[in-house]
Write a protein that holds these residues in place. Structure first.
Motif, PDB file in Angstrom:
ATOM      1  N   TRP A 276      48.633  46.641  86.558  1.00 32.25           N
ATOM      2  CA  TRP A 276      48.567  46.404  85.490  1.00 32.25           C
ATOM      3  C   TRP A 276      47.619  47.876  85.031  1.00 32.25           C
ATOM      4  O   TRP A 276      46.472  46.806  85.512  1.00 32.25           O
ATOM      5  N   LEU A 278      45.734  48.395  81.212  1.00 24.90           N
ATOM      6  CA  LEU A 278      45.361  48.866  79.976  1.00 24.90           C
ATOM      7  C   LEU A 278      44.965  50.464  79.926  1.00 24.90           C
ATOM      8  O   LEU A 278      45.965  50.423  78.643  1.00 24.90           O
ATOM      9  N   ARG A 285      54.401  44.254  83.043  1.00 27.33           N
ATOM     10  CA  ARG A 285      54.101  44.523  81.430  1.00 27.33           C
ATOM     11  C   ARG A 285      53.956  42.099  81.061  1.00 27.33           C
ATOM     12  O   ARG A 285      53.326  42.070  80.232  1.00 27.33           O
ATOM     13  N   THR A 288      50.403  41.922  80.932  1.00 24.05           N
ATOM     14  CA  THR A 288      49.618  42.753  79.932  1.00 24.05           C
ATOM     15  C   THR A 288      48.695  41.345  79.180  1.00 24.05           C
ATOM     16  O   THR A 288      47.434  41.705  78.716  1.00 24.05           O
ATOM     17  N   ARG A 299      44.009  39.416  75.712  1.00 24.76           N
ATOM     18  CA  ARG A 299      44.697  40.728  77.256  1.00 24.76           C
ATOM     19  C   ARG A 299      43.927  40.935  78.125  1.00 24.76           C
ATOM     20  O   ARG A 299      42.944  40.816  78.191  1.00 24.76           O
TER      21      ARG A 299
END
Length: 359
Positions: A276, A278, A285, A288, A299
């Motif tokens: 993942w 950002l 997901r 996240t 986050r």
């Protein structure tokens, strides 16, 4: 210094001469180490020098009227020091062996002389001593002849000096040169037959020390090869020298890379790469957010598989303080579908000084 006296077994050395010879032997070893570096050749060099050390110790022991087995004492620190130079990677180990040798040799050098010898030549008395030559000096005395003229008669005053020198040298002269050396070897052979236990003990001790040093060298070299192979197999090191790590009991680690917090745990065997990101907002997901059991979320910046099958999740430096505080105080945390217990996390963080300012 008479070089032949270095191999003599019948003479005597005073403390100063013994100290000079033993110090010279260690100087040669250190110079050889600086010249050829860390190699097993240092053991060969020490073996060549050891007879000189044993012989001067034997002469020193005879001069001080101490037990003959004292002659083998300097071989112990000499063996340790030479092995430290040949196989040891620690300056501390070499220094300890050197100071041990210094203490043993200083003890032998400071022993009081019990010999009845009244005169030493350069600290040595024995069959290899050579009397100093005296320059011929002549005295010219005037005499009055019958015709009243003056004449001069030369008279040598070296005869008495030569007589004294020959008296001092006469006791030793027959043993000088090759016969002295052969007699020394024969004396050592006789001593070895008379003291077999001492000889075997010294030889066995040196052999055991040599074998232990050889095994130590093999083990250390195999460990270095293993580390080298591991480094070649892994393209990137998992932990760099700039990282500080705290291992949490439930199977994950918290790392500080500067002021960036990283959470790391072992995952499935997959191809290294991003899970993942950002920046692209693409990937799994479930990775996240880092979510604690009280509902607090943080986050993630980047989550990726590493070459060693570990998963690393990076967070913003702005959240480092808050995340470390929650890890220390909360009961559990969830990320990428993994649930981790935080029991014992506070003490784990406190064991690394880098995390203490955040607690």
């Amino acid at each position: 210094m008479q070089y032949q006296s270095l191999l003599c077994i019948h003479g005597r050395d005073n403390g100063a001469r013994f100290a000079v010879i033993s110090a010279s032997i260690y100087f040669v070893l250190i110079f050889g180490f600086l010249l050829i570096g860390q190699t097993s050749v240092m053991l060969i060099l020490a073996g060549l020098l050891s007879p000189l050390l044993v012989l001067t110790t034997y002469r020193r022991v005879r001069d001080a009227a101490r037990p003959i087995w004292y002659s083998g004492l300097p071989l112990i620190p000499l063996s340790l020091f030479s092995m430290a130079l040949a196989f040891g990677n620690s300056t501390l180990l070499s220094s300890v062996a050197f100071f041990f040798a210094l203490a043993v040799n200083a003890f032998l050098a400071m022993l009081a002389s019990k010999s009845k010898v009244s005169r030493y030549q350069n600290g040595y008395a024995g069959p290899a001593a050579v009397a100093k030559s005296h320059a011929n000096r002549r005295r010219v005395e005037p005499t009055l002849d019958a015709d009243g003229s003056t004449s001069y008669r030369e008279e040598s005053d070296t005869e008495s000096e030569r007589g004294n020198a020959s008296d001092n040298q006469q006791d030793w002269e027959s043993s000088v040169s090759i016969r002295s050396f052969s007699a020394s070897l024969q004396g050592w052979a006789v001593w070895g037959k008379q003291h077999p236990k001492i000889l075997l003990s010294v030889a066995g001790g040196l052999l055991a020390i040599t074998l232990l040093s050889g095994l130590w060298s093999l083990v250390s070299s195999s460990e270095e090869e293993t580390v080298a192979l591991t480094t070649l197999a892994v393209e990137e090191p998992v932990l760099t020298s700039a990282r500080e790590e705290a291992k949490i009991p439930d199977g994950f680690s918290v790392l500080l890379e500067g002021n960036i917090l990283i959470m790391r745990w072992l995952g499935e065997t997959r191809t290294p790469g991003e899970i993942w990101s950002l920046a692209s907002a693409q990937g799994d997901r479930s990775c996240t957010n880092l979510r604690f059991n009280n509902g607090t979320d943080y986050r993630t910046i980047l989550v990726e598989y590493m070459p060693d099958t570990a998963i690393e999740a990076r967070f913003s430096p702005l959240d480092t303080q808050a995340i470390i505080t929650d890890i220390a105080r909360r009961g559990s945390v969830k990320l990428c579908g993994y649930d981790f217990s935080l029991k014992g996390s506070q003490s784990a963080l406190a064991r690394n000084a880098a995390f203490i300012p955040y607690l």
